[in-house]
Design a protein around this motif. Structure first.
Motif, PDB file in Angstrom:
ATOM      1  N   UNK A   1      10.154  11.369   3.695  1.00 12.90           N
ATOM      2  CA  UNK A   1      11.492  10.777   3.532  1.00 12.90           C
ATOM      3  C   UNK A   1      12.128  10.293   4.832  1.00 12.90           C
ATOM      4  N   UNK A   2      11.661  10.811   5.975  1.00 17.57           N
ATOM      5  CA  UNK A   2      12.326  10.430   7.237  1.00 17.57           C
ATOM      6  C   UNK A   2      11.665   9.251   7.951  1.00 17.57           C
ATOM      7  N   UNK A   3      10.585   8.751   7.361  1.00 15.35           N
ATOM      8  CA  UNK A   3       9.882   7.650   8.042  1.00 15.35           C
ATOM      9  C   UNK A   3      10.309   6.291   7.496  1.00 15.35           C
TER      10      UNK A   3
ATOM     11  N   UNK B   1       0.828  -1.217   0.000  1.00 13.24           N
ATOM     12  CA  UNK B   1       0.000   0.000   0.000  1.00 13.24           C
ATOM     13  C   UNK B   1       0.859   1.264   0.000  1.00 13.24           C
ATOM     14  N   UNK B   2       2.127   1.105   0.342  1.00 10.60           N
ATOM     15  CA  UNK B   2       3.011   2.281   0.432  1.00 10.60           C
ATOM     16  C   UNK B   2       3.558   2.597  -0.962  1.00 10.60           C
ATOM     17  N   UNK B   3       3.014   3.628  -1.565  1.00 11.23           N
ATOM     18  CA  UNK B   3       3.439   4.003  -2.913  1.00 11.23           C
ATOM     19  C   UNK B   3       4.743   4.820  -2.849  1.00 11.23           C
ATOM     20  N   UNK B   4       5.404   4.958  -3.998  1.00 12.47           N
ATOM     21  CA  UNK B   4       6.639   5.760  -4.004  1.00 12.47           C
ATOM     22  C   UNK B   4       6.322   7.225  -3.681  1.00 12.47           C
ATOM     23  N   UNK B   5       5.100   7.668  -4.034  1.00 14.17           N
ATOM     24  CA  UNK B   5       4.705   9.049  -3.714  1.00 14.17           C
ATOM     25  C   UNK B   5       4.654   9.230  -2.179  1.00 14.17           C
ATOM     26  N   UNK B   6       4.059   8.254  -1.489  1.00 14.60           N
ATOM     27  CA  UNK B   6       3.976   8.364  -0.019  1.00 14.60           C
ATOM     28  C   UNK B   6       5.384   8.372   0.577  1.00 14.60           C
ATOM     29  N   UNK B   7       6.253   7.540   0.008  1.00 16.03           N
ATOM     30  CA  UNK B   7       7.645   7.498   0.502  1.00 16.03           C
ATOM     31  C   UNK B   7       8.339   8.843   0.303  1.00 16.03           C
ATOM     32  N   UNK B   8       8.145   9.421  -0.891  1.00 16.79           N
ATOM     33  CA  UNK B   8       8.787  10.716  -1.194  1.00 16.79           C
ATOM     34  C   UNK B   8       8.275  11.823  -0.288  1.00 16.79           C
ATOM     35  N   UNK B   9       6.992  11.750   0.041  1.00 13.15           N
ATOM     36  CA  UNK B   9       6.406  12.792   0.905  1.00 13.15           C
ATOM     37  C   UNK B   9       6.867  12.671   2.362  1.00 13.15           C
TER      38      UNK B   9
END
Ligand code: SF4
Length: 357
Positions: free
Chosen positions: A145-147, A135-143
């Motif tokens: 970055x510290x998580x 469920x974790x998209x690359x967009x969510x990751x980019x938004x």
């Protein structure tokens, strides 16, 4: 940390999940939902083996509408698994699904989610917010970055929950799955630190046979032992029946499922005199399971050490190439010939079971 007994209670049809209620067992059909008679047969088989709930995939309108016929022919609540299309969630609820699984990774339009909430409220249906690593998209990751990945899984669930709470909906169950043992444990523990919603625990894509059973047991065993998990699914690349039996055995071994037999058998060594201890042990276990006899039975490879090593059992057999010793609570009661051993044990088991009723 909010433990199992601290969680909010959720109604799923006639079932109550969460709080002090026992850990529910669930599995998922591996047949297309529109094949109604096959799905009904599978659900009823799983229910007979101990499943409390069964999930079905809803890929299209035909699947959603099939739920109506399915629920008319099964005795346990049916959960509809929805991805991408909120209209299928509405249709599944209208057709009798008692719980809906939504994936926040692919159903993100707030107005659509609100429609599902409205319908779920009207029909008293529970919703599982089922996050997994995918469920974790690359967009969510980019938004963010510290998580870490587990932080993101937890954040995604909490953000999604807000939509439900803002719309006055609390009949929620949450899952936070990964195919990685450590990430899954970490995600559930982090979530339980901050939220008391009931948890559906499971490891996704765990694999087949021993691989999947061991990986799932390692993960779920730790979580359950730490007091987390209100419902479990052991996800295996196998039939749902096997998932149900594995879940039941895991819960039983952790003291969370009563009224189930325990079979212990020795690992065998150079002293072993029994020809095929696995064959005998599995035959005895099958008899206990088929006849709902909740005793602890031991099958041991030698009489010299086996009686002592199996003393925690109510009754047992210690081998014996030609002769076995039948024992109860660590005390030898009689010798039986190898050919009579199984029948003698079963006769004694039945007598003992009568005294325990
Ligand atoms: Fe070996 Fe006997 Fe122990 Fe079995 S019970 S492991 S055969 S010593």
């Amino acid at each position: 940390m909010f433990k199992r007994t601290d969680t909010k209670v959720v109604k799923i049809g006639d079932l109550t999940l969460g709080g002090c209620n026992h850990v529910l067992i669930q599995s998922m059909c591996n047949i297309k939902t529109s094949k109604v008679s096959q799905v009904v047969r599978q659900i009823n088989k799983c229910a007979a083996l101990g499943a409390d709930l069964m999930r079905v995939s809803v890929l299209d309108e035909k699947d959603a509408k099939s739920i109506k016929k399915i629920v008319e022919n099964v005795s346990i609540p049916v959960i509809a698994d929805i991805h991408y299309n909120y209209k299928l969630a509405l249709l599944a609820i209208e057709n009798g699904a008692k719980k809906i699984r939504l994936n926040p990774g692919n159903l993100r339009n707030i107005d659509e989610v609100k429609e599902v909430i409205k319908k779920a409220k009207k029909h008293n249906v529970a919703i599982r917010i089922g996050v997994n690593e995918g469920s974790i998209t690359s967009k969510i990751k980019e938004e963010n970055p510290n998580l870490s990945e587990t932080d993101l899984i937890v954040k995604l669930a909490l953000d999604y929950i807000k939509i439900f709470e803002e719309n006055d909906f609390n009949n929620i169950v949450v899952s936070l799955k990964s195919s990685d043992v450590f990430k899954t444990i970490d995600a559930y523990k982090k979530f339980a630190e901050v939220s008391n919603y009931s948890l559906h625990i499971g490891l996704t894509e765990s694999g087949f046979d021993e691989i999947g059973i061991i990986r799932s047991s390692a993960t779920l065993g730790i979580l359950l032992h730490e007091g987390l998990g209100n419902t479990i699914r052991v996800s295996l690349s196998s039939d749902p029946e096997k998932e149900v039996l594995t879940a039941k055995r895991l819960l039983h071994d952790l003291g969370l499922y009563e009224n189930y037999p325990t079979l212990i058998s020795c690992p065998t060594c150079g002293r072993t005199e029994v020809n095929n201890i696995k064959l005998l042990a599995s035959k005895v276990l099958k008899y206990l399971e088929d006849n709902d006899i909740n005793l602890k039975v031991a099958i041991m490879g030698c009489a010299i050490n086996g009686i002592g090593e199996g003393k925690s059992a109510d009754i047992g057999l210690a081998g014996g190439k030609d002769q076995y010793v039948l024992f109860k609570k660590g005390k030898a009661t009689k010798n039986v010939t190898a050919s009579d051993a199984y029948n003698e044990l079963i006769k004694e088991i039945n007598d003992l079971a009568k005294t325990k009723i």
